[in-house]
Motif scaffolding. Sequence first.
Motif, PDB file in Angstrom:
ATOM      1  N   MET B   1      25.172  19.621 -13.364  1.00  0.00           N
ATOM      2  CA  MET B   1      23.758  19.168 -13.481  1.00  0.00           C
ATOM      3  C   MET B   1      23.670  18.211 -12.162  1.00  0.00           C
ATOM      4  SD  MET B   1      21.635  18.129 -16.644  1.00  0.00           S
ATOM      5  CE  MET B   1      21.521  19.598 -18.028  1.00  0.00           C
ATOM      6  N   GLY B   2      22.726  18.368 -11.469  1.00  0.00           N
ATOM      7  CA  GLY B   2      22.174  17.562 -10.350  1.00  0.00           C
ATOM      8  C   GLY B   2      21.766  16.181 -10.427  1.00  0.00           C
ATOM      9  N   PRO B   3      21.716  15.405  -9.558  1.00  0.00           N
ATOM     10  CA  PRO B   3      20.726  14.102  -9.937  1.00  0.00           C
ATOM     11  C   PRO B   3      19.486  14.163 -10.389  1.00  0.00           C
ATOM     12  CG  PRO B   3      21.199  14.603  -7.532  1.00  0.00           C
ATOM     13  CD  PRO B   3      21.727  15.554  -8.245  1.00  0.00           C
ATOM     14  N   ALA B   4      18.724  15.227 -10.006  1.00  0.00           N
ATOM     15  CA  ALA B   4      17.411  15.229 -10.665  1.00  0.00           C
ATOM     16  C   ALA B   4      17.082  15.976 -11.942  1.00  0.00           C
ATOM     17  CB  ALA B   4      16.532  15.907  -9.517  1.00  0.00           C
ATOM     18  N   ALA B   5      18.093  16.032 -12.589  1.00  0.00           N
ATOM     19  CA  ALA B   5      18.339  16.674 -13.867  1.00  0.00           C
ATOM     20  C   ALA B   5      17.273  16.076 -14.868  1.00  0.00           C
ATOM     21  CB  ALA B   5      19.255  16.857 -14.679  1.00  0.00           C
ATOM     22  N   PRO B   6      16.450  17.061 -15.390  1.00  0.00           N
ATOM     23  CA  PRO B   6      15.095  16.715 -16.451  1.00  0.00           C
ATOM     24  C   PRO B   6      15.533  15.553 -17.514  1.00  0.00           C
ATOM     25  CG  PRO B   6      15.553  18.691 -16.687  1.00  0.00           C
ATOM     26  CD  PRO B   6      16.394  18.506 -15.730  1.00  0.00           C
ATOM     27  N   PRO B   7      14.897  14.610 -17.695  1.00  0.00           N
ATOM     28  CA  PRO B   7      15.394  13.760 -18.839  1.00  0.00           C
ATOM     29  C   PRO B   7      15.432  14.621 -20.207  1.00  0.00           C
ATOM     30  CG  PRO B   7      13.188  13.343 -18.285  1.00  0.00           C
ATOM     31  CD  PRO B   7      13.679  14.344 -17.539  1.00  0.00           C
ATOM     32  N   GLY B   8      15.888  14.169 -21.000  1.00  0.00           N
ATOM     33  CA  GLY B   8      16.025  14.549 -22.576  1.00  0.00           C
ATOM     34  C   GLY B   8      17.347  15.571 -22.519  1.00  0.00           C
ATOM     35  N   PRO B   9      17.352  16.805 -23.298  1.00  0.00           N
ATOM     36  CA  PRO B   9      15.968  17.051 -24.041  1.00  0.00           C
ATOM     37  C   PRO B   9      16.086  16.270 -25.508  1.00  0.00           C
ATOM     38  CG  PRO B   9      18.068  18.433 -24.537  1.00  0.00           C
ATOM     39  CD  PRO B   9      18.482  17.433 -23.329  1.00  0.00           C
ATOM     40  N   TRP B  10      14.951  16.128 -25.838  1.00  0.00           N
ATOM     41  CA  TRP B  10      14.836  15.769 -27.284  1.00  0.00           C
ATOM     42  C   TRP B  10      15.000  16.572 -28.384  1.00  0.00           C
ATOM     43  CZ3 TRP B  10      14.128  11.307 -24.859  1.00  0.00           C
ATOM     44  CH2 TRP B  10      13.355  11.501 -23.710  1.00  0.00           C
ATOM     45  N   GLY B 353      -3.959  22.183 -19.676  1.00  0.00           N
ATOM     46  CA  GLY B 353      -3.210  22.708 -18.398  1.00  0.00           C
ATOM     47  C   GLY B 353      -1.966  22.004 -18.202  1.00  0.00           C
ATOM     48  N   VAL B 354      -1.551  21.667 -17.110  1.00  0.00           N
ATOM     49  CA  VAL B 354      -0.063  21.252 -16.974  1.00  0.00           C
ATOM     50  C   VAL B 354      -0.017  20.115 -15.947  1.00  0.00           C
ATOM     51  CG1 VAL B 354       1.262  23.051 -17.602  1.00  0.00           C
ATOM     52  CG2 VAL B 354       0.745  22.878 -15.311  1.00  0.00           C
ATOM     53  N   ARG B 355       0.444  19.213 -16.267  1.00  0.00           N
ATOM     54  CA  ARG B 355       0.778  18.116 -14.937  1.00  0.00           C
ATOM     55  C   ARG B 355       1.876  18.493 -14.143  1.00  0.00           C
ATOM     56  NH1 ARG B 355       0.413  12.636 -18.887  1.00  0.00           N
ATOM     57  NH2 ARG B 355       0.142  11.520 -17.134  1.00  0.00           N
ATOM     58  N   LEU B 356       1.420  19.293 -13.384  1.00  0.00           N
ATOM     59  CA  LEU B 356       2.220  20.313 -12.509  1.00  0.00           C
ATOM     60  C   LEU B 356       3.128  19.287 -11.608  1.00  0.00           C
ATOM     61  CD1 LEU B 356       2.495  23.318 -11.798  1.00  0.00           C
ATOM     62  CD2 LEU B 356       1.165  22.860  -9.790  1.00  0.00           C
ATOM     63  N   GLU B 357       2.764  18.308 -10.932  1.00  0.00           N
ATOM     64  CA  GLU B 357       3.520  17.554 -10.106  1.00  0.00           C
ATOM     65  C   GLU B 357       4.778  16.868 -11.013  1.00  0.00           C
ATOM     66  OE1 GLU B 357       0.380  17.504  -9.862  1.00  0.00           O
ATOM     67  OE2 GLU B 357      -0.131  18.193  -7.792  1.00  0.00           O
ATOM     68  N   ARG B 358       4.205  16.198 -12.053  1.00  0.00           N
ATOM     69  CA  ARG B 358       5.239  15.703 -13.023  1.00  0.00           C
ATOM     70  C   ARG B 358       6.479  16.553 -13.332  1.00  0.00           C
ATOM     71  NH1 ARG B 358       3.838  12.209 -18.220  1.00  0.00           N
ATOM     72  NH2 ARG B 358       5.967  12.698 -19.095  1.00  0.00           N
ATOM     73  N   LEU B 359       5.964  17.848 -13.749  1.00  0.00           N
ATOM     74  CA  LEU B 359       6.863  18.675 -14.195  1.00  0.00           C
ATOM     75  C   LEU B 359       7.891  19.168 -13.108  1.00  0.00           C
ATOM     76  CD1 LEU B 359       4.858  21.504 -16.442  1.00  0.00           C
ATOM     77  CD2 LEU B 359       6.500  19.723 -17.025  1.00  0.00           C
ATOM     78  N   ALA B 360       7.400  19.238 -11.867  1.00  0.00           N
ATOM     79  CA  ALA B 360       8.118  19.741 -10.564  1.00  0.00           C
ATOM     80  C   ALA B 360       9.116  18.720 -10.395  1.00  0.00           C
ATOM     81  CB  ALA B 360       7.153  19.928  -9.458  1.00  0.00           C
ATOM     82  N   ALA B 361       8.658  17.429 -10.493  1.00  0.00           N
ATOM     83  CA  ALA B 361       9.690  16.139 -10.101  1.00  0.00           C
ATOM     84  C   ALA B 361      10.640  16.068 -11.136  1.00  0.00           C
ATOM     85  CB  ALA B 361       8.588  14.885 -10.246  1.00  0.00           C
ATOM     86  N   ALA B 362      10.292  16.485 -12.416  1.00  0.00           N
ATOM     87  CA  ALA B 362      11.299  16.284 -13.338  1.00  0.00           C
ATOM     88  C   ALA B 362      12.373  17.788 -13.337  1.00  0.00           C
ATOM     89  CB  ALA B 362      10.552  16.743 -14.849  1.00  0.00           C
ATOM     90  N   ALA B 363      11.912  18.775 -12.713  1.00  0.00           N
ATOM     91  CA  ALA B 363      12.672  19.899 -12.244  1.00  0.00           C
ATOM     92  C   ALA B 363      13.474  19.771 -11.280  1.00  0.00           C
ATOM     93  CB  ALA B 363      11.726  21.375 -12.524  1.00  0.00           C
TER      94      ALA B 363
END
Lengths: 602, 426
Positions: B1-10, B353-363
């Motif tokens: 997994m890269g450094p930008a891996a999403p937090p979680g999973p919950w 809808g979605v918080r696109l920027e946030r999801l993108a950053a998390a991904a």
Amino acid sequence: MTDVPVSRIRNFCIIAHIDHGKSTLADRLLQDTGTVAARDMQEQFLDNMELERERGITIKLQAARMEYKAADGEIYILNLIDTPGHVDFSYEVSRSLQACEGALLVVDASQGVEAQTLANVYLAIENNLEIIPVLNKIDLPGADPERIGEEIEAIIGLDTSNAIACSAKTGLGVPDILQAVVDRVPPPPDKVAEPLKALIFDSYYDPYRGVIVYFRVISGSISKKDKILLMASKKTYELDEVGVMAPDQRQVESLHAGEVGYLAASIKAVADARVGDTITLLANPADEPLPGYTEAKPMVFCGLFPTDADQYPDLREALDKLQLSDAALKYEPETSSAMGFGFRCGFLGLLHMEIVQERLEREYDLDLIVTAPSVIYQVNLLDGSTMMVDNPATLPDPQKRESIEEPYVKLEIYTPNTYNGTLMELCQERRGEFIDMKYITTDRVTLHYEMPLAEVVTDFFDQMKSRTKGYASMEYSLIGYRKNDLVRLDVLINAEKADPLTTIVHRDKAYGVGKGLVEKLKELIPRQQFKIPIQASIGSRVIASESISAMRKDVLAKCYGGDISRKKKLLQKQAKGKKRMKAMGKVDVPQEAFMAVLKLNQ
Amino acid sequence: MGPAAPPGPWPPRSAYLHIPFCHRRCFYCDFAVVPLGDKADGASSGSIARYLEQLLAEIAAAPEGPPLSTVYVGGGTPSMLTPAQLGQLLAALRARFGLAPGAELSLEMDPASFDQVRLAGYLAAGVTRVSLGGQSFDDAVLERLGRRHRRADLLQAAAWLAAAQRRGDLASWSLDLIQGLPGQDLAAWDAQLAQAIAQGPPHLSVYDLIVEPGTVFERLERRGQLDLPDADLAADLMEHTGRRLAAAGYGHYEISNYAWPGHASRHNRVYWSGAGWWGFGLGATSAPWGERLARPRTREAYGAWLEQQRGAEGVAGATGPGAAAAAGEAAGEALAGMPFDERVLVGLRRREGVRLERLAAAAGLGAAELASLLERWRPYRERGLLRAEGGRWRLSDPEGLALSNAVLRELLEWWEERDGRDRPGD
């Protein structure tokens, strides 16, 4: 193997209509002579192209050498030369007939003779072949060998008193056929002492050995050490291999007059060793080539464009490769503002066109847009010059034209007489000129028409088949060009001219075709995000128009836990489907829309 | 997994239970269902009893997790279970995970499959929310759909549910309707909506009829015997639904779902949020850590799969971070293992809808990559079908939602191409 005396060679072919059991009989002959062991028998051994097997028709001919111990106790060499069974390939048929001294005329004992068979029988008679009538499928309940025998006598004038009744399926009568080939087919003339003349009757491209040439030695002999000259292409080669087809290729030292075999000589493309060309020896050439050689002329043209512009180089490469094995395929680059880069291709006929298209898609994994087929028009210009136009979109403006001439064919349809009416109506609709109608038996007729080729290469064949439940068959040959009042019908999609949908039609039919075309396109082009007008025009005059409403609803109703994967797959599939469409301006047009003009009657 | 891996999973806090039994298979249905005949019932059916044992075993074998905040018992026709049987299932979940305070326990029920006594039993067992499979108020239509119930059954069932809600015994209930049925015109559909509204359900789910392969409807369609509304009428019907329900006070909170304030289905919102969930039973899909696992759709295959799981370690679909994640904290917009494209795919179904920027950053997507997606979406943005407001990207209602597939296809194509570029460099 090759010290066989000429007197014990028999070269023959099988003439039969599709479905009348040619391939099954050929397989049976190979099996009964022990040429192929029963366990190695793939069904229909001779038709070895995947595509052919799927369609159940022979496209490329093949040959097989069999050894047969006849009633006199001697071993005979029987060379079976297969012939293609489709009207697109009549030139190849004529060349393979020229390589034979005899022919088995195989007729389904319940169906009778068909037009294609008839055409080939006449060709065989012209070539002085001994014809042995064989009534096949006599094991079937509907078989009536007596009636069909009479029919053959009545139509062709052949003596059927010694016709052989057989069932290729069960093997019944097959030994009689083999013995009849020995007894009735004359041996080849003994011309071993003369200079080499060998007739090329088929060839195919092998990526490792170059072109493999199938030939019949007419005179002289050919050995592995020889240097050869191809008299039409004027090319010379050193031989790598000479051999026979037994039925797998088996090398031999030499072959002499009367024999049938193959050679390999690192020939780069089949165009260098065309069917009908004469092989002779470079050291001791024949005075003149064998008669009858002509270069295959394309009759039907269409545009081939990659759906994805990035595939253009792949398409070029694929066509280059295909042409190595298909000398009849012609192509040159074509650019269209609507379609981008592609190729204008020429084919022998519609079947040939379909085969090439399928091979490109299957063997080379290309997504193609194929435009509706066109014939080649002769345009007489006001300045006195003439030009040949194979692409309707390039037809000069009316102000520059004096007249347009289009190719005509002589068309013969052979049908049970109950379908006369519907077929005459069809021919009439297709601008056919009635010549005559002949009763061949009490319930079968031939209809003879002269008709523009353009009307034949659209869906005429399919229409004929569907109107006659498949019972009618046809045959046509080119008879020359005639002047007609033809116009160019353009199609505009979203106000942009769609070159590949341009057609040339007779003025009297332009309105009907235009109306049918826009209606069909409305059906075939899916709704998009905006409204799309579709128009048909002659010059600047719009003669028919329709419009496709904008898409208003494109949504997946239900999407809970387990649905997510399915819905995603569905959307991905739809996206792929969209990719296979051609973007014309802002409009995505599916492949089948480019053939809309062929579907006006459906 | 890269450094930008999403937090979680919950760890998941929701569970779906599949009850595959039905009296009959409806003519449009392609779900994993087992028809048992009109007289079958959980009280007497050996098939149901055996299946429940399997289901209880699967629940018991699941890894540990935090208490559940939503449970959804769907089917099939879960109201063929007796209240005692349903109670057993809920007890098993309670034993394995526990139930959070105020947990939403939803049960799908079919009219004519229960009476007031049975309803009271379900409520006593803990059910807080009912989804009623009404589909139509027209007897002729119900007949054509192959449904077992009739208009009178539906009216009776709705009245019982409404009464239970008024008494405070039932927190909420929902009514399912199908639009775009054969022969349906705008007037007929409006009459259906009017009758639905009149029953007073706090929540309505309105689904388009989809002709699925292998169904009776597909056969009819092939034979040309299904006079479905044309594309324009289907669009009119959908737009009318939105207008009519909005006027009656229902908020359009997801493509097919409408609710009074506070009555949205919490369980279904979990699916669209991108969070994980447990799934149990034949044909059920689970995705505790984002990766979905669909269980076999026949009883035999499901039984065999359970046996195999028993041999292996724990239950498949529960693999992943396992017990270690059990201590995780759920927070805000769940950020489990669901990939970016899917999170946007489900998220855009929602009103918010979605918080696109946030999801993108998390991904781990860069600004340039996000810009390339927005560029592909340009035609839809220019037409106002898709727009950003306050950091959220949403589809307009009704046009954007009605054409959402076009927007989603662009998303999936973009994601696939991006994937293709990424791979060689890996």
